[in-house]
Write an enzyme that holds these catalytic residues in place. Structure first.
Site, PDB file in Angstrom:
ATOM      1  NE  ARG A  38     -22.617  -5.603   1.467  1.00  0.00           N
ATOM      2  CZ  ARG A  38     -21.113  -5.738   1.061  1.00  0.00           C
ATOM      3  NH1 ARG A  38     -20.428  -6.503   1.724  1.00  0.00           N
ATOM      4  NH2 ARG A  38     -20.973  -5.377  -0.176  1.00  0.00           N
TER       5      ARG A  38
ATOM      6  CE  LYS B 116      -4.577   0.837   2.039  1.00  0.00           C
ATOM      7  NZ  LYS B 116      -5.536   0.750   2.660  1.00  0.00           N
TER       8      LYS B 116
ATOM      9  CD  GLU C 106     -19.636  -4.025   6.571  1.00  0.00           C
ATOM     10  OE1 GLU C 106     -19.659  -5.106   5.979  1.00  0.00           O
ATOM     11  OE2 GLU C 106     -18.927  -3.185   6.605  1.00  0.00           O
TER      12      GLU C 106
HETATM   13  C1  LIG Z   1     -19.036  -3.421   2.868  1.00  0.00           C
HETATM   14  C2  LIG Z   1     -17.943  -2.180   3.044  1.00  0.00           C
HETATM   15  N1  LIG Z   1     -17.324  -2.498   4.606  1.00  0.00           N
HETATM   16  C3  LIG Z   1     -16.365  -1.569   4.667  1.00  0.00           C
HETATM   17  C4  LIG Z   1     -15.986  -0.632   3.449  1.00  0.00           C
HETATM   18  C5  LIG Z   1     -14.939   0.444   3.849  1.00  0.00           C
HETATM   19  N2  LIG Z   1     -13.570   0.278   3.454  1.00  0.00           N
HETATM   20  C6  LIG Z   1     -13.202   0.583   2.208  1.00  0.00           C
HETATM   21  S1  LIG Z   1     -11.684   0.074   1.490  1.00  0.00           S
HETATM   22  C7  LIG Z   1     -11.695  -0.786   2.831  1.00  0.00           C
HETATM   23  C8  LIG Z   1     -10.360  -1.901   3.248  1.00  0.00           C
HETATM   24  C9  LIG Z   1     -10.184  -2.637   2.135  1.00  0.00           C
HETATM   25  O1  LIG Z   1      -9.241  -3.391   2.367  1.00  0.00           O
HETATM   26  P1  LIG Z   1      -8.535  -4.203   1.111  1.00  0.00           P
HETATM   27  O2  LIG Z   1      -9.731  -4.884   0.373  1.00  0.00           O
HETATM   28  O3  LIG Z   1      -7.262  -5.004   1.471  1.00  0.00           O
HETATM   29  O4  LIG Z   1      -8.002  -3.148   0.148  1.00  0.00           O
HETATM   30  P2  LIG Z   1      -6.723  -2.019   0.399  1.00  0.00           P
HETATM   31  O5  LIG Z   1      -7.417  -0.753   1.068  1.00  0.00           O
HETATM   32  O6  LIG Z   1      -5.831  -2.921   1.222  1.00  0.00           O
HETATM   33  O7  LIG Z   1      -6.149  -1.587  -0.985  1.00  0.00           O
HETATM   34  C10 LIG Z   1     -12.659  -0.837   3.900  1.00  0.00           C
HETATM   35  C11 LIG Z   1     -12.963  -1.382   5.088  1.00  0.00           C
HETATM   36  C12 LIG Z   1     -16.483  -0.668   2.266  1.00  0.00           C
HETATM   37  N3  LIG Z   1     -16.065  -0.038   1.183  1.00  0.00           N
HETATM   38  N4  LIG Z   1     -17.613  -1.639   2.198  1.00  0.00           N
END
Ligand SMILES: Cc1ncc(C[n+]2csc(CCOP(=O)(O)OP(=O)(O)O)c2C)c(N)n1
Ligand SMILES: CC(=O)[C@@H](O)[C@H](O)COP(=O)(O)O
Ligand SMILES: [Mg+2]
Length: 623
Positions: free
Chosen positions: A390, A276, A362
């Site tokens: 959700r 990242k 969720e």
């Molecule tokens: C259902 C849902 N819950 C929470 C989020 C908030 N959210 C957006 S990105 C993220 C982290 C995602 O992690 P990852 O898939 O590993 O992607 P990275 O940010 O590491 O690139 C979260 C928790 C979301 N977009 N959708």
């Protein structure tokens, strides 16, 4: 920017000789950093997917082949390479391009996303459709390690693994981070895979696709590893051909691997390791800070604010949580992967044993809270309004039906701004108030937010407090943990003829409108139980009633007032103001609210138009 300027679509990219892809990726990264530092946006994740994006569009025949990006917060390179470079400076602004993939924006955006963990399901659907229609195309889901923690991703894997004839490729983009540090057993498992599976990777790819010398190498590796037993990965047990892990920043690994996979049939799983913030040292060091940024100077990085910023509702919640936890050791705080966004960093530090980040889960977060409540704990589920969608069945079936004592702190209620329609919390009042046993409150200022949280906490059943993104009106916050009377609103301004019944964030603009019109303004506080006595009194004392809420009009707080009037047999001209029956795009929140008439002037204007300039009539504002 010589190379990047020549790429107007992936077909241009595919014409480049391989040796130009690395310089192109470098230009792309520079462009990204420069542009996002001027607009704000999701920086860390995008810096991490530059090479993967170049490789995917280089190897696959997009848009014929379908790439589905999970969450879609990492699609900036994809947008730039698919014809949106010149619009990129409008990212997430009013009338500009979205921060997430949108089918209406580009044929390369195969699926609209922003809520996580949907990509494997959607790509599998596309692969199944291709099979049924006899079309030869690949469907590729790109999903992060954080997003992989959601139940929905596993539901899709479970389904996909037996669809042997579907050309589905799942790419796990493993950067060992969610927004916050990664949590849970899956993360531990992926770490184990990373440390021990490079040998297995060579073996798998070799057996399945590699020709001649590379296959020989793989065989040698196998011989050298005599006696070493490599267990099948979990993904193989699900029915996928697992390949990886490979370095997701190394185009010389990515491109041949993807080219090989392109020739394989059936469900494939490629484990790619990225960082990242890759390429921008400050973001590499602090990926959380640079996950979602405002504007900043890239040479200096994000600086702490010089003037003390107004306290946000999120901080009001975070402080309340710690104060309440100090008083009651039964309190536990739950977040589905939104520690920073929900204001729980301090709580995590001060009460690590009572803090639960359950991952992007969720549904589980709500039922987990229900289980805790069954045993006499006092769970507080901190969740964005949009993400609670959700967990609707869990809310009804697991919490409300059993009348369990769970407090819901609903952040990001109403318009959220740059994230747009996917993240707007516009429906919670409508979807919560119809559930038996629920108490539903909307905070009109920071102090009231704290009082409402205390009220919800002491209420011995399910109770929700909603509050918007960002700062409120700047009300002084009393430190005592006081409650407000259940189901009681208050008159905040006494006027005549018109009574405005305002909910939550709309109290402040309603007061401005009240000044202009000399109208009465009530802060209703509770959507459920509604203060029916106050509604009746206001109806008796005024010619016209107006409800205002930062939520959908249909089924919302105004509808609750209309139902109460009908139930009481009161016929009164009623105007219901709120969010119209359409999705509202990204943009500055204040401007968006003004555009739907939900600022002081807009409210006053609507009331004048409907009641004070003409004959009174029943009006529902649907945009
Ligand atoms: C259902 C849902 N819950 C929470 C989020 C908030 N959210 C957006 S990105 C993220 C982290 C995602 O992690 P990852 O898939 O590993 O992607 P990275 O940010 O590491 O690139 C979260 C928790 C979301 N977009 N959708
Ligand atoms: C992509 C995603 O879901 C989150 O990163 C979201 O954009 C965070 O929103 P806030 O900035 O309101 O916390
Ligand atoms: Mg990640």
């Amino acid at each position: 920017m010589n190379l990047l300027e020549t790429i107007n679509n992936p077909a241009d990219l595919r014409k480049l000789p391989r040796h130009q892809l690395k310089p192109l990726a470098d230009e792309l990264r520079t462009f990204l950093l420069d542009s996002v530092s001027k607009t704000g946006g999701h920086l860390s994740s995008n810096l991490g997917t530059v090479e993967l994006t170049v490789a995917l569009h280089y190897v696959f025949n997009t848009p014929h082949d379908r790439i589905v990006w999970d969450v879609g917060h990492q699609t900036y390179s994809h947008k730039i390479l698919t014809g949106r470079r010149d619009q990129f400076h409008t990212l997430r602004q009013l009338d500009g391009i979205s921060g997430f993939p949108r089918r209406v924006e580009s044929e390369y955006d195969t699926f609209g996303t922003a809520h996580s963990s949907t990509s494997i399901s959607a790509a599998l659907g596309m692969a199944a459709a291709a099979k049924l229609k006899g079309e030869q195309r690949h469907a590729i889901a790109v999903i992060g390690d954080g997003s992989m923690t959601a139940g929905m991703a596993f539901e899709a894997l479970n389904n996909a693994g037996v669809e042997e004839d579907c050309n589905l490729l799942v790419i796990l983009n493993d950067n060992d981070m969610s927004i916050s540090p990664p949590v849970g057993a899956l993360n531990r498992y992926l770490a184990r895979l990373m440390s021990g599976q490079f040998y297995a990777a060579a073996k798998n790819v070799g057996k399945s696709v590699l020709p001649g010398p590379v296959l020989e190498l793989a065989k040698k590796l196998e011989e050298h590893a005599k006696g070493m037993v490599v267990p099948a990965t979990m993904f193989e047990e699900f029915g996928f051909n697992y390949i990886g892990p490979i370095d997701g920043h190394d185009l010389d690994s990515l491109i041949p691997t993807l080219q090989n996979i392109r020739n394989l049939k059936g469900p494939q799983f490629l484990h790619v390791v990225t960082k990242k913030g890759q390429g921008y040292k400050l973001a590499e060091a602090e990926p959380i800070l640079y996950h979602g940024t405002g504007k900043f100077n890239p040479a200096e990085g994000i600086k702490p604010a010089t003037a003390p910023a107004k306290i946000t509702y999120t901080e009001v919640f975070g402080n309340w949580l710690c104060d309440m936890a100090a008083k009651d050791e039964r309190l536990v705080g739950i977040t589905p992967a939104m520690r920073e966004g929900s204001g729980m960093v301090r709580f995590n530090a001060e009460y690590p044993k009572r803090y639960f980040d359950v991952g992007i889960a969720e549904q589980h977060s709500v039922t987990f809270g229900a289980g805790l409540a069954c045993e006499g704990m006092k769970p507080v589920v901190a969740i964005y309004s949009t993400f609670l969608q959700r967990a609707y069945d869990q809310l009804i079936h697991d919490v409300a039906l059993q009348n369990l004592d769970v407090t819901f702190a609903l952040d990001r209620a109403g318009i959220v701004g740059a994230d747009g329609a996917t993240h707007a919390g516009n429906y919670d009042l409508a979807y919560l108030r119809c559930i038996p046993n629920m108490v539903v409150m909307a905070a009109s200022d920071e102090n009231e937010c704290r009082q409402m949280l205390t009220t919800a906490y002491h209420y011995p059943g399910p109770a929700a407090v909603r509050y918007p993104r960002g700062a409120g009106i700047g009300a002084a916050i009393a430190q005592e943990l006081t409650t407000i009377p259940l189901g009681k609103g208050e008159v905040r301004r006494q006027g005549e003829r018109v009574a405005i019944l305002a909910f939550g964030s709309m109290v402040a603009p309603a007061l401005k409108a009240g000044e202009q019109l000399n109208a009465t303004v009530a802060n209703m506080r509770f959507v459920k139980p509604l203060d029916v006595e106050l509604v009746k009194q206001l109806a008796a004392d005024h010619d016209y009633l107006v409800t205002v809420e930062e939520g959908c009009v249909m089924g919302g707080a105004g509808a609750a007032v209309a139902e109460a009037l009908a139930e009481a047999g009161i016929v009164k001209p009623l105007q219901m103001l709120g969010l119209p029956d359409k999705f509202i795009d990204h943009g500055d929140p204040a401007k968006l609210l003004a555009s739907v008439g939900l600022d002081g002037d807009g409210i006053a204007k609507s009331i004048k138009q409907r009641f004070l300039g003409g004959e009174p009539r029943l009006v529902v504002n649907n945009g």
